[in-house]
Design a protein around this motif. Structure first.
Motif, short mmCIF file in Angstrom:
data_model
loop_
_atom_site.label_atom_id
_atom_site.label_comp_id
_atom_site.label_asym_id
_atom_site.label_seq_id
_atom_site.Cartn_x
_atom_site.Cartn_y
_atom_site.Cartn_z
N ILE A 26 0.87 -1.17 0.00
CA ILE A 26 0.00 0.00 0.00
C ILE A 26 0.90 1.22 0.00
O ILE A 26 1.74 1.38 0.90
N ILE A 90 -9.27 0.89 1.69
CA ILE A 90 -8.41 1.80 0.92
C ILE A 90 -9.25 2.71 0.03
O ILE A 90 -9.01 3.91 -0.05
N GLU A 95 -5.57 5.71 0.06
CA GLU A 95 -4.33 4.97 0.27
C GLU A 95 -3.41 5.67 1.27
O GLU A 95 -2.85 5.03 2.16
#
Length: 116
Positions: A26, A90, A95
């Motif tokens: 991520i 997310i 993010e």
């Protein structure tokens, strides 16, 4: 998987049945997540960052599945549902925010789980 994972709670840590783990990148950072039984809801599942044991997402399953036994959930199914839960998190929070939360958790919490 027939293991447990330490899960961070308000009062310390507790063991939870660990179903599977998965890695996910991520924002350019790599994280490992554990999927475990939710300590509050028995047959529900939660995704936690593995090393800190801190919960990050709830795994959504069909309502009738809550009454089934653990062996009714193939690992691949749980894994796919857990990855979708992380993707929903997310998508809804962004993010950058998710990475910031996970990074802050790592800084604030000791490592309570390691891969063997």
């Amino acid at each position: 998987m027939n293991q447990t994972m330490n899960v961070a709670t308000r009062t310390g840590t507790r063991d939870a049945a660990l179903l599977t783990t998965f890695a996910h990148e991520i924002g350019g950072e790599s994280f490992t997540f554990g999927v475990h039984l939710d300590l509050n809801y028995g047959q529900r599942y939660k995704v936690s960052e593995f090393t800190t044991g801190m919960g990050i997402a709830d795994v959504l399953v069909a309502a009738d599945r809550y009454a089934m036994k653990d062996d009714a959930f193939p690992e691949a199914d749980i894994l796919a549902l857990s990855e979708k839960a992380l993707q929903r998190l997310i998508a809804s929070h962004g993010e950058d925010n998710v990475v910031e939360i996970l990074s802050n958790n790592r800084s604030a919490r000791p490592i309570i789980n390691t891969m063997h």
